[in-house]
Design a protein around this motif. Sequence first.
Motif, PDB file in Angstrom:
ATOM      1  N   ASP A   1       0.825  -1.198   0.000  1.00 45.42           N
ATOM      2  CA  ASP A   1       0.000   0.000   0.000  1.00 45.42           C
ATOM      3  C   ASP A   1       0.867   1.260   0.000  1.00 45.42           C
ATOM      4  O   ASP A   1       1.778   1.408   0.828  1.00 45.42           O
ATOM      5  CB  ASP A   1      -0.911  -0.005   1.225  1.00 45.42           C
ATOM      6  CG  ASP A   1      -1.788   1.223   1.297  1.00 45.42           C
ATOM      7  OD1 ASP A   1      -2.750   1.311   0.524  1.00 45.42           O
ATOM      8  OD2 ASP A   1      -1.467   2.107   2.112  1.00 45.42           O
ATOM      9  N   GLU A   2       0.600   2.163  -0.913  1.00 41.62           N
ATOM     10  CA  GLU A   2       1.431   3.363  -1.039  1.00 41.62           C
ATOM     11  C   GLU A   2       1.328   4.256   0.186  1.00 41.62           C
ATOM     12  O   GLU A   2       2.341   4.794   0.670  1.00 41.62           O
ATOM     13  CB  GLU A   2       1.013   4.138  -2.297  1.00 41.62           C
ATOM     14  CG  GLU A   2       1.854   5.374  -2.545  1.00 41.62           C
ATOM     15  CD  GLU A   2       1.570   6.011  -3.896  1.00 41.62           C
ATOM     16  OE1 GLU A   2       1.618   7.256  -3.978  1.00 41.62           O
ATOM     17  OE2 GLU A   2       1.312   5.262  -4.870  1.00 41.62           O
ATOM     18  N   THR A   3       0.136   4.396   0.737  1.00 38.15           N
ATOM     19  CA  THR A   3      -0.039   5.237   1.918  1.00 38.15           C
ATOM     20  C   THR A   3       0.745   4.689   3.109  1.00 38.15           C
ATOM     21  O   THR A   3       1.406   5.437   3.841  1.00 38.15           O
ATOM     22  CB  THR A   3      -1.533   5.341   2.281  1.00 38.15           C
ATOM     23  OG1 THR A   3      -2.246   5.923   1.179  1.00 38.15           O
ATOM     24  CG2 THR A   3      -1.723   6.203   3.522  1.00 38.15           C
ATOM     25  N   GLU A   4       0.693   3.374   3.322  1.00 41.54           N
ATOM     26  CA  GLU A   4       1.412   2.757   4.427  1.00 41.54           C
ATOM     27  C   GLU A   4       2.925   2.861   4.233  1.00 41.54           C
ATOM     28  O   GLU A   4       3.676   3.090   5.185  1.00 41.54           O
ATOM     29  CB  GLU A   4       1.005   1.291   4.562  1.00 41.54           C
ATOM     30  CG  GLU A   4       1.736   0.510   5.652  1.00 41.54           C
ATOM     31  CD  GLU A   4       1.495   1.039   7.050  1.00 41.54           C
ATOM     32  OE1 GLU A   4       2.242   0.636   7.958  1.00 41.54           O
ATOM     33  OE2 GLU A   4       0.562   1.855   7.245  1.00 41.54           O
TER      34      GLU A   4
END
Length: 343
Positions: A117-120
């Motif tokens: 996940d890019e946000t994580e």
Amino acid sequence: MPCTLQDNVYNARQPRSARKLKVWRYAGLMLTYRCNAACRFCYYYCGPQADGLLPTELAVQAWAALRRLAGPSAKIHLTGGEPFLVFDRLLEICQEAQRRGLGGADYVETNAGWVGDETETRRCLRALDETGLKRLKISWDVFHAEFVPADKVRLLVRLAQEELGPDRVLVRWQHWLNALDDTAALGESERLAVMRQAMAEEGGRFTGRAAETLGTLFADQSPDELIGRHCQRSILGAKGVHIDPYGNVFSGQCSGMAVGNLHTTGLDALWKGFDPDASDFWKTLCQAGPGGFLEPTRVLGYEPQARYASKCHLCTDIRRFFFDKGRYLSIICPNECYGTQGV
């Protein structure tokens, strides 16, 4: 004040012209042997089934001890295994070091296999940035490519450059990332040919899993040809150590050979007291190299291979024999360096 050469017990006995044990100036903190990959070139036996978790207090104590040893030139990096698989511990160590005024880690090393996940991913990078991390080092090559898709690596490179800045992101073996997507799609013969090329161009150490899986590809020296190739320069000249999740301290790049354990002796005290002449194991390596063990081990039933790729390959083979026989277990350890955990 940083330590001087004469603060070591071995150095203090040597004449001025003799080679001395160098002051350790870097330490690689191995947070775990667990890894999303089980690369053929691994100097240990890291993999998904491996274990170990470096205690925060032990890591920070080692960090502080290195500062006492080397002063402001001390450098700490955090590695594994794959340290992002134990991100909470990775962050906790960095935060505690910062809280105690030890500064940020010189770099954290990763293979990018954890990225999803890019946000994580951005959250993890920002959290480490806040601890004073100097650089992120992304290691990926033909060996990692069996396990980690190139797209994950490219994504981490982009996100890390955006969050940390391009100058703080190191990509080891960038040319492979530009030229290769993966090796898993290749047939075994093609894969081995690419790996042989990589080892020939970039070098490597035939210890751990690398000795078992790659050593035969380069084995061109008989055991007798390796007799007399001593290890004094490697042992005395090591610029630092690697510390494994169990507190074992490995000199330089010599995996699976502990000069001591931090659960019993602090890192600075360990350097001061390390005396290769006081142990027949280290003395043999310094004076004769692994070839010095050939005759004693043959008496015990050891049968060397016909050919080895290097003296490190021979050393690994002999140490595995010692490990299986239960000899020198305070030095030759742990299981994760000798392939006994199914990793």
